[in-house]
Scaffold this active site. Structure first.
Site, PDB file in Angstrom:
ATOM      1  N   ASP A  33      -0.957 -13.851 -24.235  1.00 56.72           N
ATOM      2  CA  ASP A  33      -1.167 -14.489 -22.969  1.00 56.72           C
ATOM      3  C   ASP A  33      -2.614 -14.101 -22.347  1.00 56.72           C
ATOM      4  OD1 ASP A  33       1.580 -15.340 -21.088  1.00 56.72           O
ATOM      5  OD2 ASP A  33      -0.243 -15.257 -20.180  1.00 56.72           O
ATOM      6  N   CYS A  52      18.402 -20.536 -21.903  1.00 56.68           N
ATOM      7  CA  CYS A  52      18.615 -21.440 -22.494  1.00 56.68           C
ATOM      8  C   CYS A  52      17.686 -22.187 -23.270  1.00 56.68           C
ATOM      9  CB  CYS A  52      19.170 -22.547 -21.508  1.00 56.68           C
ATOM     10  SG  CYS A  52      18.241 -22.921 -20.139  1.00 56.68           S
ATOM     11  N   PHE A  79       7.011 -26.226 -26.339  1.00 57.48           N
ATOM     12  CA  PHE A  79       8.122 -26.176 -25.295  1.00 57.48           C
ATOM     13  C   PHE A  79       7.591 -26.610 -23.858  1.00 57.48           C
ATOM     14  CE2 PHE A  79       7.168 -21.700 -25.205  1.00 57.48           C
ATOM     15  CZ  PHE A  79       7.059 -21.450 -24.047  1.00 57.48           C
ATOM     16  N   ARG A 131       3.674 -15.875 -22.153  1.00 57.27           N
ATOM     17  CA  ARG A 131       4.486 -14.514 -21.992  1.00 57.27           C
ATOM     18  C   ARG A 131       5.129 -14.641 -20.723  1.00 57.27           C
ATOM     19  NH1 ARG A 131       1.163  -9.926 -22.472  1.00 57.27           N
ATOM     20  NH2 ARG A 131       0.441 -10.807 -24.487  1.00 57.27           N
ATOM     21  N   SER A 132       5.724 -15.880 -20.290  1.00 56.08           N
ATOM     22  CA  SER A 132       6.624 -15.859 -18.819  1.00 56.08           C
ATOM     23  C   SER A 132       7.732 -15.056 -19.266  1.00 56.08           C
ATOM     24  CB  SER A 132       6.503 -17.275 -18.798  1.00 56.08           C
ATOM     25  OG  SER A 132       7.773 -17.802 -19.625  1.00 56.08           O
TER      26      SER A 132
END
Length: 318
Positions: free
Chosen positions: A208, A150, A270, A185-186
């Protein structure tokens, strides 16, 4: 003669609440058409204030749009069993977990404990595999739509709203020619987002702590899996031509350097922390400081899709 000393107009701040309106209306209409209130259960097993704030937003928005929302606060050692109980509860339509919980590979395991049929966040292995391989449906008949994570989906919708996508180009290639930098880069947001944007035609530089990777769309006419390669480049090199910069660094001390932003770029944050200083609008044409309300709209949109997929499976077996 033009005045060379004229002050350049500042960029615009676009609020997530403005972008979310059309999707909230879509979700609200979907609930009315459904004729019942789907139930979403959220699990909170950490002390993270940002997670609690997100949970409160989710509950408030869900209930205002006709959904039922239940927040279950549990000890992290009891979370797995609590998720399994919700999986087996026919009154529960959707499940989400507020991560991080353990902050390690155990969290990835917990993502897979959530039932495929109730995973509103799109973190189940099947959904992630489909996303990385650019597969849009769960079935060969293309009636069961796959669920996208999401938050990455919310950022895609934000970029569509801001005009980053070229609607003249064919669907699936509307970011052709765009260069995007994603600072994070999770496995939950950063990597899936880079994949989604590359699948739509962009060249994406994923930044990252362990270096920079380049994501590009696969070759061929068909929509194919993106390609990933390590690149020996600096942040300055990958940002100098970036049309879009997206940040998600969960640290109050991190600020993206304004001087690395190309004039007229789009900047989106975000993270629950403010990764850009207010003066970012001196360089960026459009700036979205938070994405939470669009993310919640996508979450509820995913929940409706899960309910519709279930109805389709039941109809197919009758």
């Amino acid at each position: 003669m033009s005045d060379s000393t004229a002050v350049k107009p500042a960029g615009q701040t676009i609020l997530a609440s403005t972008i979310a309106k059309q999707y909230i209306a879509e979700v609200e209409n979907g609930v009315k058409e459904l004729g019942r209130s789907p139930t979403l259960v959220g699990f909170l097993a950490n002390e993270d204030p940002a997670a609690r704030m997100y949970a409160d937003w989710t509950g408030k928005t869900s209930e205002s749009l006709g959904f039922k929302y239940e927040l279950r606060v549990v000890d992290k050692e009891e979370l797995e069993e609590a998720i399994i109980d919700a999986n087996n509860d026919d009154s529960v339509d959707g499940i989400m977990v507020y991560f991080p919980v353990f902050g390690n590979r155990q969290d990835q395991y917990l993502q897979q404990v959530v039932s495929l049929e109730k995973d509103v966040e799109g973190l189940n292995h099947k959904y992630i595999q489909n996303m990385y391989h650019n597969t849009r449906f769960l079935d060969a008949e293309e009636k069961q739509k796959s669920i996208l994570p999401c938050t990455p989906l919310a950022i895609v919708k934000i970029l569509e709203y801001l005009g980053a996508y070229n609607t003249i180009l064919p669907y699936g290639n509307r970011l052709y020619g765009k260069q995007v930098v994603v600072v994070n880069r999770s496995e939950i947001v950063g990597r899936p987002l880079a994949a989604l944007l590359a699948n739509d035609g962009a060249t994406v530089y994923s930044v990252d702590l362990d270096g920079i990777q380049r994501f590009t769309r696969g070759e061929g006419i068909k929509l194919t899996r993106h390609k990933v390669e390590d690149v020996d480049m600096t942040l300055e090199e990958v940002t100098k031509n970036a049309d879009v910069i997206v940040t998600g660094v969960p640290s109050p001390s991190y600020k993206f350097p304004k001087e690395l932003v190309k004039e007229g770029a789009i900047c989106v944050n975000f993270s629950s922390e403010k990764n850009f200083n207010p003066d970012i609008k001196e360089r960026a044409a459009l700036y979205v400081p938070m994405t939470g309300k669009v993310t919640i709209a996508m979450l509820l949109r995913n929940l409706l899709r899960l309910v519709q997929n279930k109805a389709g499976r039941i109809a197919a077996t009758n």
